[in-house]
Design a protein around this motif. Structure first.
Motif, short mmCIF file in Angstrom:
data_model
loop_
_atom_site.label_atom_id
_atom_site.label_comp_id
_atom_site.label_asym_id
_atom_site.label_seq_id
_atom_site.Cartn_x
_atom_site.Cartn_y
_atom_site.Cartn_z
N LEU A 165 3.75 10.57 1.70
CA LEU A 165 3.10 9.87 0.60
C LEU A 165 4.11 9.05 -0.20
CD1 LEU A 165 0.56 12.20 -1.25
CD2 LEU A 165 0.13 9.90 -0.38
N ARG A 166 5.29 9.67 -0.40
CA ARG A 166 6.35 8.99 -1.14
C ARG A 166 6.77 7.71 -0.40
NH1 ARG A 166 12.21 11.79 -1.29
NH2 ARG A 166 13.40 10.14 -2.28
N ILE A 167 6.87 7.79 0.92
CA ILE A 167 7.22 6.60 1.71
C ILE A 167 6.11 5.57 1.62
CG2 ILE A 167 7.71 5.76 4.04
CD1 ILE A 167 9.00 8.50 4.63
N GLN A 168 4.84 6.03 1.74
CA GLN A 168 3.73 5.10 1.64
C GLN A 168 3.75 4.37 0.29
OE1 GLN A 168 -0.69 5.54 2.81
NE2 GLN A 168 -0.72 6.12 0.67
N ARG A 169 4.01 5.14 -0.78
CA ARG A 169 4.05 4.56 -2.12
C ARG A 169 5.17 3.53 -2.22
NH1 ARG A 169 5.37 8.99 -5.15
NH2 ARG A 169 3.62 10.07 -4.22
N HIS A 170 6.33 3.87 -1.67
CA HIS A 170 7.49 2.98 -1.76
C HIS A 170 7.24 1.65 -1.05
CE1 HIS A 170 11.86 2.78 -2.65
NE2 HIS A 170 11.81 1.82 -1.76
N PHE A 171 6.51 1.70 0.07
CA PHE A 171 6.28 0.49 0.87
C PHE A 171 4.81 0.07 0.86
CE2 PHE A 171 10.07 2.54 2.59
CZ PHE A 171 10.97 1.51 2.53
N SER A 172 4.09 0.43 -0.21
CA SER A 172 2.65 0.17 -0.23
C SER A 172 2.36 -1.33 -0.14
CB SER A 172 2.02 0.77 -1.48
OG SER A 172 2.60 0.20 -2.63
N GLY A 173 3.27 -2.16 -0.65
CA GLY A 173 3.01 -3.59 -0.65
C GLY A 173 3.58 -4.31 0.57
N ASP A 174 4.17 -3.57 1.50
CA ASP A 174 4.83 -4.20 2.63
C ASP A 174 4.11 -3.85 3.93
OD1 ASP A 174 6.56 -5.17 4.60
OD2 ASP A 174 8.32 -4.82 3.32
N SER A 175 3.34 -4.81 4.43
CA SER A 175 2.48 -4.53 5.60
C SER A 175 3.30 -4.39 6.89
CB SER A 175 1.46 -5.65 5.77
OG SER A 175 2.13 -6.87 6.01
N ARG A 176 4.62 -4.62 6.81
CA ARG A 176 5.43 -4.47 8.04
C ARG A 176 5.75 -3.02 8.33
NH1 ARG A 176 10.40 -7.85 6.41
NH2 ARG A 176 9.98 -6.54 4.60
N LEU A 177 5.50 -2.13 7.37
CA LEU A 177 5.77 -0.72 7.62
C LEU A 177 4.46 0.07 7.70
CD1 LEU A 177 8.12 1.41 7.91
CD2 LEU A 177 7.24 2.24 5.73
N LEU A 178 4.28 0.80 8.81
CA LEU A 178 3.10 1.65 8.99
C LEU A 178 3.54 3.11 9.14
CD1 LEU A 178 1.14 -0.55 11.59
CD2 LEU A 178 1.00 -0.61 9.08
N LEU A 179 2.57 4.00 9.02
CA LEU A 179 2.84 5.43 9.17
C LEU A 179 1.93 5.99 10.25
CD1 LEU A 179 2.84 6.28 5.34
CD2 LEU A 179 4.84 5.95 6.76
N LEU A 180 2.46 6.93 11.02
CA LEU A 180 1.69 7.50 12.14
C LEU A 180 1.90 9.01 12.18
CD1 LEU A 180 0.10 7.36 14.82
CD2 LEU A 180 2.22 6.68 15.96
N SER A 181 0.87 9.76 11.76
CA SER A 181 0.94 11.22 11.78
C SER A 181 0.10 11.75 12.93
CB SER A 181 0.45 11.80 10.45
OG SER A 181 1.34 11.47 9.41
N HIS A 182 0.72 12.55 13.82
CA HIS A 182 0.02 13.13 14.97
C HIS A 182 -0.32 14.57 14.67
CE1 HIS A 182 3.00 10.20 16.42
NE2 HIS A 182 2.26 9.98 17.48
N THR A 183 -1.56 14.97 14.96
CA THR A 183 -1.83 16.41 14.86
C THR A 183 -1.28 17.09 16.11
OG1 THR A 183 -3.47 18.16 14.66
CG2 THR A 183 -4.13 16.21 15.92
#
Lengths: 135, 208
Positions: B86-104
């Motif tokens: 969440l912290r990473i998402q918040r830090h880069f929330s305005g930058d569409s070049r960074l995505l997050l991928l969580s695998h179960t």
């Protein structure tokens, strides 16, 4: 001269011990919290967004003191509203904690992160645990 | 001490400080190599996300992304990892070049609807943070490819042994950095690494 040094070291020693007691009156509670609760409710008691409710500044904790011991021992499930947010993820009971340890965890939570929710005695916790409802 | 050695000392100290303050200009490539010594990108995959949309390597083409492995009912390290994601998402929330991928790693229980509830409760930004499930073996194979340890072990409270690592993948599919996702300090450095990578991507587009 020798007496003075001795006296001085004793008084400083006592002061030091007093000060450290004052700093950490919930030592066992804090350590238990870190080992059994912090992975979900976080070190600062803030919980995890909409998935895990907070314990810091939590109206639920303030208003359900008598329910805390049962939640810790037997867990809880179903919807619970904390500070206006609805949470609904099961929490498993922490069966490893004794009545005494549960008392210490509750008193740690009640006085951490700005919480000021009063004290639970060992007797009160024991009584609460004898009357946990089955759900 | 002779004046010369004093000057030498001062200069080397200065050099030390200046390099210490400087951000690393480029991140290394940490991917494995093939027989001929070329780096191997992360292999292709095919999963489905919380919105029932297919997610594959193409989803991340030209993007940087952070990959991790978790499951929704995990009592141990996952909530702290999620907090750090969440912290990473918040830090880069305005930058569409960074995505997050969580695998179960628990696809049996973590169905699409369950992932959706979990993601929404977390405040995951749709299209930025994908929570994926799929074939169990493929999920575990991908964990290997991201240098993550995931082993099923019924004797553990989780039922799983997993390392909680965050892996940073660059726009060409190479692994560029990783960190322990349960350590706020390491994640702090990791965020700097992501910034370095995004700068590098800027430079690359400027050149072409």
């Amino acid at each position: 001269m020798k007496w003075k040094t001795l006296l001085l070291s004793i008084s400083f020693g006592t002061l030091f011990i007093l000060a450290s007691c004052r700093d950490d009156p919930y030592k066992q509670g804090r350590i238990l919290y870190q080992n059994f609760c912090a992975s979900c409710h976080m070190d600062d008691g803030s919980g995890l967004a909409g998935n895990i409710p907070p314990l810091a500044g939590a109206d639920y904790v303030a208003q359900h003191q008598e329910a805390l011991a049962c939640i810790i021992r037997y867990g809880m499930e179903g919807e619970v509203v904390v500070n206006g947010t609805t949470y609904n993820n099961p929490m498993e009971g922490i069966g490893a904690l004794s009545d005494f340890e549960i008392t210490n965890v509750i008193n740690y939570i009640n006085h951490s992160w700005g919480n000021d929710y009063g004290y639970m005695t060992y007797g009160e916790v024991k009584k609460a645990l004898a009357n946990c409802s089955e759900d | 001490m002779r004046p010369f050695s004093k000057l030498g000392l001062a200069l080397s100290l200065l050099l030390l400080f200046s390099t210490a303050c400087q951000q690393q200009a480029e991140l290394p490539i940490l991917s494995p190599k093939d027989d001929r010594g070329s780096f191997l990108p992360v292999p292709d995959f095919s999963f489905v996300n919380q919105d029932s949309m297919p997610v594959s390597r193409a989803t991340f083409a030209g993007k940087a992304y952070v990959a991790d492995f978790f499951f929704t009912s995990c009592p141990t390290i996952c909530p702290v990892m999620a907090q750090q994601m969440l912290r990473i998402q918040r830090h880069f929330s305005g930058d569409s070049r960074l995505l997050l991928l969580s695998h179960t790693i628990d696809p049996g229980r973590d169905t699409v609807p369950r992932l959706k509830t979990y993601a929404e409760n977390l405040g995951a930004i749709p299209g930025k943070w994908h929570f994926v499930t799929g074939d169990k073996d493929s999920l575990y194979d991908m964990a290997d490819d991201y240098y993550n340890l995931v082993v099923e072990d019924q004797n553990l409270p989780d039922g799983f042994d997993h390392s909680g690592r965050f892996t940073l993948v660059g726009p060409k599919g190479y692994i560029r950095s990783y960190c322990n996702g349960t350590s706020p300090e390491e994640v702090g450095q990791f965020i700097k690494d992501i910034e370095t990578l995004l700068h590098e991507m800027e430079d690359a587009t400027a050149q072409h």
